[in-house]
Design a protein around this motif. Sequence first.
Motif, mmCIF file in Angstrom:
data_model
loop_
_atom_site.group_PDB
_atom_site.id
_atom_site.type_symbol
_atom_site.label_atom_id
_atom_site.label_comp_id
_atom_site.label_asym_id
_atom_site.label_seq_id
_atom_site.Cartn_x
_atom_site.Cartn_y
_atom_site.Cartn_z
ATOM 1 N N LEU A 140 -13.798 60.277 -5.917
ATOM 2 C CA LEU A 140 -15.182 60.204 -5.138
ATOM 3 C C LEU A 140 -15.142 60.449 -3.758
ATOM 4 N N VAL A 141 -16.290 61.087 -3.409
ATOM 5 C CA VAL A 141 -16.411 61.673 -1.827
ATOM 6 C C VAL A 141 -16.577 60.273 -1.036
ATOM 7 N N GLU A 142 -15.887 60.019 0.006
ATOM 8 C CA GLU A 142 -15.967 58.952 0.855
ATOM 9 C C GLU A 142 -17.263 58.289 0.954
ATOM 10 N N SER A 143 -18.076 58.995 1.542
ATOM 11 C CA SER A 143 -19.424 58.877 1.773
ATOM 12 C C SER A 143 -20.188 58.311 0.557
ATOM 13 N N SER A 147 -9.686 57.829 -6.028
ATOM 14 C CA SER A 147 -9.014 58.585 -4.830
ATOM 15 C C SER A 147 -10.300 59.280 -4.002
ATOM 16 N N LEU A 148 -10.204 58.984 -2.932
ATOM 17 C CA LEU A 148 -11.444 59.316 -2.126
ATOM 18 C C LEU A 148 -10.981 60.775 -1.090
ATOM 19 N N GLY A 154 -17.019 68.140 0.441
ATOM 20 C CA GLY A 154 -16.709 69.447 0.269
ATOM 21 C C GLY A 154 -15.348 69.614 -0.349
ATOM 22 N N GLY A 155 -14.563 68.569 -0.383
ATOM 23 C CA GLY A 155 -13.277 68.415 -0.816
ATOM 24 C C GLY A 155 -13.200 67.782 -2.382
ATOM 25 N N GLY A 194 -17.169 59.999 -11.000
ATOM 26 C CA GLY A 194 -15.555 60.345 -10.638
ATOM 27 C C GLY A 194 -14.735 60.878 -11.655
ATOM 28 N N MET A 195 -15.249 60.849 -12.855
ATOM 29 C CA MET A 195 -14.503 61.369 -13.964
ATOM 30 C C MET A 195 -14.583 63.099 -13.946
#
Length: 135
Positions: free
Chosen positions: A15-18, A49-50, A54-55, A107-108
């Motif tokens: 997942l993206v942190e935000s 996993s965060l 863009g990552g 997140g998959m």
Amino acid sequence: MTLHHSWAAVPPIHLVESEADMISDLAWAARDRFPDVCQLLLEEVGRASLCAPGGLPDDVVAMGSGVTYRDARDGTARRVRLVYPSHADVALGRISILTPIGAALIGMRVGASILWPDRDGHLRDIIIDDVVQAA
């Protein structure tokens, strides 16, 4: 209902942190209306996993992603867009993160599968076939 259970190993999710923060806030706010889904969603965010914006790999389901998934039981494929509740419209294929399938998809990665309870509590083996990121 808990996702960390004996009936299946769960695949890694990203997942993206935000987005993780927004999803957690949403789940906490909706926990009285959708307790089971919100609990599952919070567990998913907690094990993810965060990464920075863009990552996130292109083949990972994020908010706004178009997703093709199928139910391994009958092979039925479905194309949806994962959205926040205020943008959900099943007739247009936009499903909320606060639905069982929405919580399962976030997140998959393409090729991953997960056993996940549907609205009736029956386990479904969900397989991710394709992800298209929002423009």
